[in-house]
Write a protein that holds these residues in place. Structure first.
Motif, PDB file in Angstrom:
ATOM      1  N   ARG A  17      35.808  38.670  44.136  1.00 16.83           N
ATOM      2  CA  ARG A  17      36.367  39.337  42.951  1.00 16.83           C
ATOM      3  C   ARG A  17      36.490  40.843  43.160  1.00 16.83           C
ATOM      4  NH1 ARG A  17      33.154  35.678  38.501  1.00 16.83           N
ATOM      5  NH2 ARG A  17      34.652  33.955  38.521  1.00 16.83           N
ATOM      6  N   ARG A  18      35.499  41.446  43.821  1.00 16.94           N
ATOM      7  CA  ARG A  18      35.589  42.886  44.105  1.00 16.94           C
ATOM      8  C   ARG A  18      36.782  43.182  45.020  1.00 16.94           C
ATOM      9  NH1 ARG A  18      29.911  42.511  44.345  1.00 16.94           N
ATOM     10  NH2 ARG A  18      29.932  42.456  46.619  1.00 16.94           N
ATOM     11  N   LEU A  19      36.967  42.338  46.041  1.00 12.94           N
ATOM     12  CA  LEU A  19      38.119  42.515  46.932  1.00 12.94           C
ATOM     13  C   LEU A  19      39.433  42.336  46.176  1.00 12.94           C
ATOM     14  CD1 LEU A  19      36.921  40.619  50.122  1.00 12.94           C
ATOM     15  CD2 LEU A  19      37.520  43.042  49.976  1.00 12.94           C
ATOM     16  N   ARG A  20      39.474  41.353  45.292  1.00 16.67           N
ATOM     17  CA  ARG A  20      40.679  41.117  44.486  1.00 16.67           C
ATOM     18  C   ARG A  20      41.004  42.360  43.661  1.00 16.67           C
ATOM     19  NH1 ARG A  20      39.558  37.443  39.712  1.00 16.67           N
ATOM     20  NH2 ARG A  20      38.608  39.408  39.116  1.00 16.67           N
ATOM     21  N   ASN A  21      39.984  42.921  43.014  1.00 19.66           N
ATOM     22  CA  ASN A  21      40.203  44.103  42.166  1.00 19.66           C
ATOM     23  C   ASN A  21      40.585  45.326  42.997  1.00 19.66           C
ATOM     24  OD1 ASN A  21      39.604  42.613  39.884  1.00 19.66           O
ATOM     25  ND2 ASN A  21      37.453  43.176  39.884  1.00 19.66           N
ATOM     26  N   ALA A  22      40.007  45.454  44.176  1.00 20.61           N
ATOM     27  CA  ALA A  22      40.272  46.623  45.020  1.00 20.61           C
ATOM     28  C   ALA A  22      41.641  46.563  45.679  1.00 20.61           C
ATOM     29  CB  ALA A  22      39.190  46.750  46.090  1.00 20.61           C
ATOM     30  N   THR A  23      42.087  45.353  46.035  1.00 16.45           N
ATOM     31  CA  THR A  23      43.339  45.222  46.787  1.00 16.45           C
ATOM     32  C   THR A  23      44.532  44.826  45.930  1.00 16.45           C
ATOM     33  OG1 THR A  23      42.959  42.889  47.297  1.00 16.45           O
ATOM     34  CG2 THR A  23      42.076  44.536  48.863  1.00 16.45           C
ATOM     35  N   GLY A  24      44.270  44.195  44.786  1.00 15.89           N
ATOM     36  CA  GLY A  24      45.373  43.690  43.972  1.00 15.89           C
ATOM     37  C   GLY A  24      45.913  42.366  44.459  1.00 15.89           C
ATOM     38  N   LYS A  25      45.305  41.820  45.508  1.00 12.36           N
ATOM     39  CA  LYS A  25      45.732  40.516  46.032  1.00 12.36           C
ATOM     40  C   LYS A  25      45.041  39.406  45.248  1.00 12.36           C
ATOM     41  CE  LYS A  25      46.495  41.878  50.855  1.00 12.36           C
ATOM     42  NZ  LYS A  25      46.135  41.549  52.252  1.00 12.36           N
ATOM     43  N   SER A  26      45.654  38.227  45.245  1.00  8.47           N
ATOM     44  CA  SER A  26      45.023  37.084  44.594  1.00  8.47           C
ATOM     45  C   SER A  26      43.844  36.594  45.432  1.00  8.47           C
ATOM     46  CB  SER A  26      46.033  35.942  44.426  1.00  8.47           C
ATOM     47  OG  SER A  26      46.351  35.375  45.694  1.00  8.47           O
ATOM     48  N   GLN A  27      42.948  35.863  44.790  1.00 10.75           N
ATOM     49  CA  GLN A  27      41.820  35.301  45.531  1.00 10.75           C
ATOM     50  C   GLN A  27      42.305  34.371  46.635  1.00 10.75           C
ATOM     51  OE1 GLN A  27      39.030  33.524  42.800  1.00 10.75           O
ATOM     52  NE2 GLN A  27      38.681  35.449  41.726  1.00 10.75           N
ATOM     53  N   SER A  28      43.335  33.594  46.350  1.00 10.73           N
ATOM     54  CA  SER A  28      43.887  32.682  47.360  1.00 10.73           C
ATOM     55  C   SER A  28      44.428  33.449  48.561  1.00 10.73           C
ATOM     56  CB  SER A  28      45.000  31.826  46.759  1.00 10.73           C
ATOM     57  OG  SER A  28      44.491  30.990  45.752  1.00 10.73           O
ATOM     58  N   GLU A  29      45.132  34.536  48.293  1.00  7.68           N
ATOM     59  CA  GLU A  29      45.689  35.328  49.385  1.00  7.68           C
ATOM     60  C   GLU A  29      44.580  35.939  50.239  1.00  7.68           C
ATOM     61  OE1 GLU A  29      49.095  38.750  50.158  1.00  7.68           O
ATOM     62  OE2 GLU A  29      48.462  38.303  48.111  1.00  7.68           O
ATOM     63  N   LEU A  30      43.513  36.410  49.585  1.00 12.01           N
ATOM     64  CA  LEU A  30      42.386  36.975  50.326  1.00 12.01           C
ATOM     65  C   LEU A  30      41.717  35.919  51.211  1.00 12.01           C
ATOM     66  CD1 LEU A  30      40.881  39.198  47.521  1.00 12.01           C
ATOM     67  CD2 LEU A  30      41.901  40.007  49.665  1.00 12.01           C
TER      68      LEU A  30
END
Length: 71
Positions: A17-30
């Motif tokens: 979730r932190r990566l999602r918020n920081a990058t703007g990418k979806s969890q699936s994409e991450l």
């Protein structure tokens, strides 16, 4: 594209979730990015057909496979 389920513990889910918020990418994409980073691009780098068993020795001679396994 296929759908799958992934089980994450609380700390891994928080990281995602932190990566999602920081990058703007979806969890699936991450998750796909992480899999690609670990696996590499397998299509461009195929696995070798042989690992070299029975290949030439350091001194240039060609030992037989049975000689390599004799005690």
């Amino acid at each position: 594209m296929n759908k799958t389920s992934v089980y994450l513990d609380d700390s891994d889910l928080a990281r995602l979730r932190r990566l999602r918020n920081a990058t703007g990418k979806s969890q699936s994409e991450l998750l796909r990015d992480g899999i690609r980073a670990l696996a590499g691009d397998e299509e461009e780098q195929p696995w070798p057909r042989s690992v070299g068993i029975g290949s030439w020795s350091v001194d240039g001679s060609s030992p037989s496979m049975s000689a390599a396994f004799e005690p």
